[in-house]
Design an enzyme around this catalytic site. Structure first.
Site, PDB file in Angstrom:
ATOM      1  N   ASP A  12       0.085 -23.565  93.437  1.00  0.00           N
ATOM      2  CA  ASP A  12       1.213 -23.862  92.558  1.00  0.00           C
ATOM      3  C   ASP A  12       1.170 -25.340  92.216  1.00  0.00           C
ATOM      4  O   ASP A  12       0.562 -26.144  92.934  1.00  0.00           O
ATOM      5  CB  ASP A  12       2.554 -23.513  93.200  1.00  0.00           C
ATOM      6  CG  ASP A  12       3.725 -23.729  92.247  1.00  0.00           C
ATOM      7  OD1 ASP A  12       3.674 -23.202  91.125  1.00  0.00           O
ATOM      8  OD2 ASP A  12       4.671 -24.449  92.604  1.00  0.00           O
ATOM      9  N   SER A  13       1.844 -25.703  91.133  1.00  0.00           N
ATOM     10  CA  SER A  13       1.937 -27.108  90.768  1.00  0.00           C
ATOM     11  C   SER A  13       2.752 -27.895  91.788  1.00  0.00           C
ATOM     12  O   SER A  13       2.655 -29.120  91.836  1.00  0.00           O
ATOM     13  CB  SER A  13       2.570 -27.249  89.376  1.00  0.00           C
ATOM     14  OG  SER A  13       3.884 -26.711  89.373  1.00  0.00           O
ATOM     15  N   TYR A  44       4.133 -28.985  85.734  1.00  0.00           N
ATOM     16  CA  TYR A  44       3.166 -28.616  84.704  1.00  0.00           C
ATOM     17  C   TYR A  44       3.833 -28.156  83.404  1.00  0.00           C
ATOM     18  O   TYR A  44       3.184 -28.082  82.372  1.00  0.00           O
ATOM     19  CB  TYR A  44       2.296 -27.454  85.197  1.00  0.00           C
ATOM     20  CG  TYR A  44       1.140 -27.810  86.098  1.00  0.00           C
ATOM     21  CD1 TYR A  44       1.061 -29.040  86.765  1.00  0.00           C
ATOM     22  CD2 TYR A  44       0.114 -26.894  86.309  1.00  0.00           C
ATOM     23  CE1 TYR A  44       0.008 -29.334  87.598  1.00  0.00           C
ATOM     24  CE2 TYR A  44      -0.955 -27.183  87.137  1.00  0.00           C
ATOM     25  CZ  TYR A  44      -1.008 -28.398  87.790  1.00  0.00           C
ATOM     26  OH  TYR A  44      -2.067 -28.686  88.607  1.00  0.00           O
ATOM     27  N   GLY A  45       5.116 -27.799  83.483  1.00  0.00           N
ATOM     28  CA  GLY A  45       5.768 -27.058  82.402  1.00  0.00           C
ATOM     29  C   GLY A  45       5.713 -27.674  81.030  1.00  0.00           C
ATOM     30  O   GLY A  45       5.637 -26.962  80.022  1.00  0.00           O
ATOM     31  N   CYS A  75       2.081 -19.618  90.008  1.00  0.00           N
ATOM     32  CA  CYS A  75       2.683 -20.558  89.070  1.00  0.00           C
ATOM     33  C   CYS A  75       2.631 -19.907  87.699  1.00  0.00           C
ATOM     34  O   CYS A  75       1.551 -19.548  87.227  1.00  0.00           O
ATOM     35  CB  CYS A  75       1.900 -21.876  89.082  1.00  0.00           C
ATOM     36  SG  CYS A  75       2.383 -23.068  87.814  1.00  0.00           S
ATOM     37  N   ASN A  76       3.784 -19.745  87.066  1.00  0.00           N
ATOM     38  CA  ASN A  76       3.816 -19.085  85.769  1.00  0.00           C
ATOM     39  C   ASN A  76       3.151 -19.912  84.684  1.00  0.00           C
ATOM     40  O   ASN A  76       2.459 -19.372  83.817  1.00  0.00           O
ATOM     41  CB  ASN A  76       5.266 -18.781  85.379  1.00  0.00           C
ATOM     42  CG  ASN A  76       5.788 -17.526  86.022  1.00  0.00           C
ATOM     43  OD1 ASN A  76       5.625 -16.430  85.498  1.00  0.00           O
ATOM     44  ND2 ASN A  76       6.424 -17.670  87.178  1.00  0.00           N
ATOM     45  N   THR A  77       3.346 -21.232  84.713  1.00  0.00           N
ATOM     46  CA  THR A  77       2.746 -22.077  83.688  1.00  0.00           C
ATOM     47  C   THR A  77       1.229 -22.021  83.770  1.00  0.00           C
ATOM     48  O   THR A  77       0.531 -21.875  82.754  1.00  0.00           O
ATOM     49  CB  THR A  77       3.228 -23.528  83.819  1.00  0.00           C
ATOM     50  OG1 THR A  77       4.659 -23.573  83.723  1.00  0.00           O
ATOM     51  CG2 THR A  77       2.646 -24.397  82.724  1.00  0.00           C
ATOM     52  N   GLU A 160      11.966 -29.974  92.254  1.00  0.00           N
ATOM     53  CA  GLU A 160      10.883 -30.712  92.903  1.00  0.00           C
ATOM     54  C   GLU A 160      11.394 -31.968  93.616  1.00  0.00           C
ATOM     55  O   GLU A 160      10.834 -32.407  94.613  1.00  0.00           O
ATOM     56  CB  GLU A 160       9.815 -31.101  91.881  1.00  0.00           C
ATOM     57  CG  GLU A 160       8.893 -29.964  91.491  1.00  0.00           C
ATOM     58  CD  GLU A 160       7.892 -29.612  92.580  1.00  0.00           C
ATOM     59  OE1 GLU A 160       7.256 -30.519  93.135  1.00  0.00           O
ATOM     60  OE2 GLU A 160       7.756 -28.408  92.880  1.00  0.00           O
ATOM     61  N   CYS A 194       9.573 -18.476  86.656  1.00  0.00           N
ATOM     62  CA  CYS A 194       9.037 -19.688  87.264  1.00  0.00           C
ATOM     63  C   CYS A 194       9.269 -19.532  88.755  1.00  0.00           C
ATOM     64  O   CYS A 194      10.386 -19.191  89.178  1.00  0.00           O
ATOM     65  CB  CYS A 194       9.740 -20.938  86.737  1.00  0.00           C
ATOM     66  SG  CYS A 194       9.252 -22.461  87.588  1.00  0.00           S
ATOM     67  N   THR A 195       8.238 -19.751  89.538  1.00  0.00           N
ATOM     68  CA  THR A 195       8.367 -19.491  90.972  1.00  0.00           C
ATOM     69  C   THR A 195       9.259 -20.499  91.680  1.00  0.00           C
ATOM     70  O   THR A 195       9.609 -20.299  92.840  1.00  0.00           O
ATOM     71  CB  THR A 195       6.983 -19.450  91.642  1.00  0.00           C
ATOM     72  OG1 THR A 195       6.259 -20.653  91.349  1.00  0.00           O
ATOM     73  CG2 THR A 195       6.190 -18.243  91.147  1.00  0.00           C
ATOM     74  N   HIS A 196       9.659 -21.563  90.979  1.00  0.00           N
ATOM     75  CA  HIS A 196      10.638 -22.491  91.539  1.00  0.00           C
ATOM     76  C   HIS A 196      12.069 -21.925  91.473  1.00  0.00           C
ATOM     77  O   HIS A 196      12.911 -22.255  92.310  1.00  0.00           O
ATOM     78  CB  HIS A 196      10.638 -23.817  90.767  1.00  0.00           C
ATOM     79  CG  HIS A 196       9.448 -24.686  91.012  1.00  0.00           C
ATOM     80  ND1 HIS A 196       8.191 -24.386  90.528  1.00  0.00           N
ATOM     81  CD2 HIS A 196       9.325 -25.865  91.679  1.00  0.00           C
ATOM     82  CE1 HIS A 196       7.352 -25.344  90.882  1.00  0.00           C
ATOM     83  NE2 HIS A 196       8.002 -26.255  91.587  1.00  0.00           N
TER      84      HIS A 196
END
Length: 275
Positions: A12-13, A44-45, A75-77, A160, A194-196
């Site tokens: 993931d980012s 990354y978005g 990570c979706n992005t 983040e 988004c995994t966040h």
């Protein structure tokens, strides 16, 4: 750096992929894993397709150098902007015996079964929404589903930086949800693409009608991975199964450990790596 030559790589980012990894670990507790968060270059978005592809490929090749035969882009992005190019270009040209999977397709395969109104809302980064990956992928499996997207560019930076426990980001959440429903009042299912975002799902629910179903990806991706490995016996046999998990970050290891332990639900010991 001690190598475990046959771990599953989870990428993931930043911290968000831990929400997916947590669910994967529940279903595959005996497997060996390496997690890498590219925290130094997150988020990354809002980055270009070219930059996300470059960063993601660097990280994927780092996993390969550790001996990982399989990497999950949690990570979706990265899944939206880099996965297809890596699969069709880099794996074909140089890494025939490696596999890289994302989080978009497993979600697209089942999400149409979860809506009664046939209208789904997508909340994601600018990179994910502008890629149109979800409307395209969902359309392959459920051509009659209407997909409505809303970019939420401020959410990941707050998460983040660990600033999601108070009320600092509430206004952004409310405004983005209002913008989503302004596009359609028929939405009955919302995907946190988004995994966040699962880290703030309780906040999101505060501004949603009770009849709206809120979908997170961790359990979906974990179940899909188990099914995938059951079909790919040659790959499953390569992966060592001693229950080892190692964490790495391109950022500050101490910060990763502090945030990671909260998200992952157990102690996280991280090492810094340079890419």
């Amino acid at each position: 750096m001690t190598k475990n030559s046959q771990s599953i790589g989870i990428f993931d980012s930043g911290y968000g992929g831990l929400t997916v990894f947590k669910e994967i670990k529940k279903l595959l507790p005996n497997y060996d894993f390496i997690y890498l968060g590219d925290n130094a270059r997150a988020p990354y978005g809002n980055r270009s397709f070219e930059t996300v592809y470059e960063y993601t490929l660097q990280c994927v090749e780092w996993f390969f150098a550790q001996g990982c035969p399989l990497v999950i882009l949690a990570c979706n992005t990265a899944s939206a902007k880099a996965l297809r190019s890596i699969q069709q270009r880099d794996l074909v040209a140089r890494y025939h015996d490696k596999r890289v999977l994302g989080v978009i397709r497993p979600t697209a395969e089942i999400i149409g079964d979860l809506t009664n109104t046939k209208t789904i809302g997508i909340l994601g980064t600018k990179g994910t929404t502008t890629s149109m990956s979800y409307p395209i992928e969902i359309g392959h499996f459920f051509p009659d589903i209407n997909v409505v997207q809303q970019a939420c560019p401020m959410w990941v930076p707050f998460i983040e930086n660990g600033k999601y426990h108070g009320h600092e980001m509430d206004e952004f959440i409310r405004d983005d949800l209002d913008s989503l429903f302004a596009q359609s009042t028929d939405i009955d299912t919302i995907l946190l693409a988004c995994t966040h975002y699962p880290l703030i799902q309780d906040k999101i629910r505060q501004y949603l009608p009770q009849n709206i179903r809120l979908i997170t990806q961790g359990e979906i991706v974990a179940a899909s991975l188990v099914e995938y490995l059951s079909r790919q016996h040659w790959l499953d046999e390569k992966i060592t199964k001693s229950g080892n998990t190692r964490f790495y970050t391109t950022g500050v290891a101490d910060d990763f450990e502090t945030h990671g332990e909260v998200i992952f639900g157990s102690k996280v010991k991280a090492e810094h790596v340079n890419l």
